[in-house]
Design a protein around this motif. Structure first.
Motif, mmCIF file in Angstrom:
data_model
loop_
_atom_site.group_PDB
_atom_site.id
_atom_site.type_symbol
_atom_site.label_atom_id
_atom_site.label_comp_id
_atom_site.label_asym_id
_atom_site.label_seq_id
_atom_site.Cartn_x
_atom_site.Cartn_y
_atom_site.Cartn_z
ATOM 1 N N ALA A 1 -0.827 0.106 -22.715
ATOM 2 C CA ALA A 1 0.010 -0.506 -23.749
ATOM 3 C C ALA A 1 0.806 0.552 -24.496
ATOM 4 O O ALA A 1 1.991 0.353 -24.818
ATOM 5 C CB ALA A 1 -0.862 -1.301 -24.718
ATOM 6 N N THR A 2 0.188 1.696 -24.758
ATOM 7 C CA THR A 2 0.884 2.774 -25.464
ATOM 8 C C THR A 2 2.000 3.345 -24.601
ATOM 9 O O THR A 2 3.120 3.588 -25.086
ATOM 10 C CB THR A 2 -0.108 3.876 -25.845
ATOM 11 O OG1 THR A 2 -1.191 3.314 -26.603
ATOM 12 C CG2 THR A 2 0.568 4.959 -26.664
ATOM 13 N N ALA A 3 1.717 3.556 -23.326
ATOM 14 C CA ALA A 3 2.740 4.070 -22.415
ATOM 15 C C ALA A 3 3.904 3.093 -22.302
ATOM 16 O O ALA A 3 5.070 3.501 -22.242
ATOM 17 C CB ALA A 3 2.122 4.335 -21.041
ATOM 18 N N ALA A 4 3.595 1.797 -22.296
ATOM 19 C CA ALA A 4 4.647 0.783 -22.196
ATOM 20 C C ALA A 4 5.572 0.822 -23.411
ATOM 21 O O ALA A 4 6.794 0.666 -23.287
ATOM 22 C CB ALA A 4 4.023 -0.603 -22.042
ATOM 23 N N VAL A 5 4.996 1.029 -24.588
ATOM 24 C CA VAL A 5 5.809 1.122 -25.804
ATOM 25 C C VAL A 5 6.745 2.326 -25.726
ATOM 26 O O VAL A 5 7.932 2.237 -26.078
ATOM 27 C CB VAL A 5 4.896 1.214 -27.046
ATOM 28 C CG1 VAL A 5 5.678 1.709 -28.258
ATOM 29 C CG2 VAL A 5 4.276 -0.142 -27.342
ATOM 30 N N LEU A 6 6.219 3.455 -25.260
ATOM 31 C CA LEU A 6 7.065 4.646 -25.159
ATOM 32 C C LEU A 6 8.167 4.467 -24.111
ATOM 33 O O LEU A 6 9.298 4.931 -24.313
ATOM 34 C CB LEU A 6 6.203 5.862 -24.803
ATOM 35 C CG LEU A 6 5.257 6.341 -25.911
ATOM 36 C CD1 LEU A 6 4.444 7.528 -25.429
ATOM 37 C CD2 LEU A 6 6.031 6.708 -27.166
ATOM 38 N N GLU A 7 7.844 3.807 -23.016
ATOM 39 C CA GLU A 7 8.867 3.564 -22.001
ATOM 40 C C GLU A 7 9.970 2.656 -22.555
ATOM 41 O O GLU A 7 11.154 2.914 -22.349
ATOM 42 C CB GLU A 7 8.222 2.906 -20.780
ATOM 43 C CG GLU A 7 7.549 3.898 -19.835
ATOM 44 C CD GLU A 7 8.557 4.884 -19.255
ATOM 45 O OE1 GLU A 7 9.547 4.455 -18.658
ATOM 46 O OE2 GLU A 7 8.339 6.103 -19.430
ATOM 47 N N GLU A 8 9.555 1.622 -23.268
ATOM 48 C CA GLU A 8 10.543 0.700 -23.848
ATOM 49 C C GLU A 8 11.409 1.428 -24.870
ATOM 50 O O GLU A 8 12.626 1.228 -24.920
ATOM 51 C CB GLU A 8 9.800 -0.463 -24.513
ATOM 52 C CG GLU A 8 10.714 -1.504 -25.135
ATOM 53 C CD GLU A 8 9.954 -2.650 -25.772
ATOM 54 O OE1 GLU A 8 10.595 -3.473 -26.450
ATOM 55 O OE2 GLU A 8 8.719 -2.710 -25.605
ATOM 56 N N ARG A 9 10.777 2.309 -25.648
ATOM 57 C CA ARG A 9 11.522 3.066 -26.657
ATOM 58 C C ARG A 9 12.502 4.031 -25.985
ATOM 59 O O ARG A 9 13.650 4.181 -26.440
ATOM 60 C CB ARG A 9 10.537 3.850 -27.518
ATOM 61 C CG ARG A 9 11.142 4.379 -28.805
ATOM 62 C CD ARG A 9 10.053 4.951 -29.689
ATOM 63 N NE ARG A 9 9.719 6.327 -29.328
ATOM 64 C CZ ARG A 9 8.708 6.986 -29.820
ATOM 65 N NH1 ARG A 9 7.870 6.408 -30.661
ATOM 66 N NH2 ARG A 9 8.469 8.247 -29.464
ATOM 67 N N ALA A 10 12.086 4.661 -24.898
ATOM 68 C CA ALA A 10 12.953 5.610 -24.212
ATOM 69 C C ALA A 10 14.179 4.905 -23.629
ATOM 70 O O ALA A 10 15.294 5.432 -23.678
ATOM 71 C CB ALA A 10 12.173 6.319 -23.103
ATOM 72 N N HIS A 11 13.969 3.709 -23.088
ATOM 73 C CA HIS A 11 15.091 2.988 -22.481
ATOM 74 C C HIS A 11 16.024 2.404 -23.529
ATOM 75 O O HIS A 11 17.184 2.094 -23.235
ATOM 76 C CB HIS A 11 14.565 1.875 -21.589
ATOM 77 C CG HIS A 11 13.869 2.378 -20.356
ATOM 78 N ND1 HIS A 11 14.403 3.352 -19.552
ATOM 79 C CD2 HIS A 11 12.676 2.058 -19.796
ATOM 80 C CE1 HIS A 11 13.581 3.621 -18.531
ATOM 81 N NE2 HIS A 11 12.513 2.848 -18.676
ATOM 82 N N ALA A 12 15.517 2.244 -24.761
ATOM 83 C CA ALA A 12 16.339 1.663 -25.826
ATOM 84 C C ALA A 12 17.263 2.691 -26.446
ATOM 85 O O ALA A 12 18.220 2.344 -27.140
ATOM 86 C CB ALA A 12 15.446 1.046 -26.902
#
Length: 283
Positions: free
Chosen positions: A271-282
């Motif tokens: 879940a933490t990795a997913a948040v960082l991935e979403e933030r990076a793509h944003a």
């Protein structure tokens, strides 16, 4: 994306010298660097019980391109001093030292990643941080410093009830009075000083500690589809009323910070990795 041991280069070292020597682990970012992360550890025995998850989390973040610094705060782990030397303001100074070390190597806003009481320490530090911050990662934050102190004091009462010293069977009110009178208390193998206890007890509730950047609050729950605790909903409403953003995430798993054996929660890492991935793509 998952990480393996060969993907992340980890460097152990000491920051400072003498009484100011702090043991650190730096996990270099794999591939292009996306940012810097400073881990803020939990309190007392929760630190030891969480070491495996902290290491796994740091390596996962590094595998996603973040330079991650883990630091043993004053009087804890392999850093200088005993737990009786620990002070809240000294821990904030340690975070400042760690943040400066990261800023000298990574030109990017800093992400504070706090676990349990470390989440409150991260929020307290964020209120006075000089450098720009990226959105915070808060793992299982405690509801308040005062409530957490009470729970910690109860360990002394519980241990006394299991032992032979009936005179030690005092409640939290008596233990608080002893601290107020200047007595250092031994609790579950840790010497809790009045200074540190008072600082924890006097912390503002998380409701009043809204950071200047968004934050992600992660809760580990024991059952699927379980709602997050009331603290998360209360803090989210309070922060949003102040114009701050709090995103609450829930995963199912075991309370690794409280179990006596080594326990992990892969769902929290994902879940933490997913948040960082979403933030990076944003970006």
């Amino acid at each position: 994306m998952t990480s393996g041991p060969a993907e992340v280069d980890t460097e152990p070292f000491f920051l400072g010298s003498g009484a100011h020597q702090r043991f650190c682990l730096f996990h270099r970012p794999a591939g292009p660097c996306r940012g810097a992360v400073l881990y803020v550890p939990p309190f007392a025995e929760e630190l030891n019980r969480s070491r495996r998850m902290a290491a796994l989390g740091a390596r996962r973040l590094a595998a996603h391109g973040y330079g991650v610094l883990q630091i043993d705060l004053a009087g804890t782990g392999d850093s200088a001093g005993d737990f009786a030397d620990a002070r809240w303001d000294l821990w904030k100074d340690d975070l400042d030292t760690g943040a400066a070390w990261l800023r000298a190597r990574i030109d990017a806003p800093l992400t504070l990643w706090g676990l349990r009481l470390g989440a409150l320490l991260a929020l307290d530090y964020a209120r006075t941080a000089q450098a720009p911050l990226a959105p915070l990662l808060l793992w299982q934050p405690v509801a308040s410093g005062s409530t957490y102190l009470t729970q910690f004091l109860r360990l002394r009462t519980a241990n006394a009830m299991l032992g032979d010293d009936a005179s030690a069977q005092t409640g939290t009110k008596a233990l608080r009075a002893a601290l107020q009178a200047g007595e250092t208390l031994e609790i579950a193998g840790y010497d809790l000083t009045p200074d540190l206890a008072h600082a924890i007890d006097a912390l503002p509730a998380p409701d009043a500690m809204a950071p200047s950047v968004p934050a992600h609050w992660f809760e580990v729950l024991g059952a699927p589809n379980q709602a997050p605790g009331p603290a998360a909903a209360r803090v989210k409403a309070a922060w949003e009323a102040q114009g701050a953003a709090l995103h609450v995430h829930t995963v199912q798993g075991l309370p690794f910070w409280a179990t006596t054996g080594i326990t992990t929660c892969p769902e929290l890492l994902d879940a933490t990795a997913a948040v960082l991935e979403e933030r990076a793509h944003a970006v």
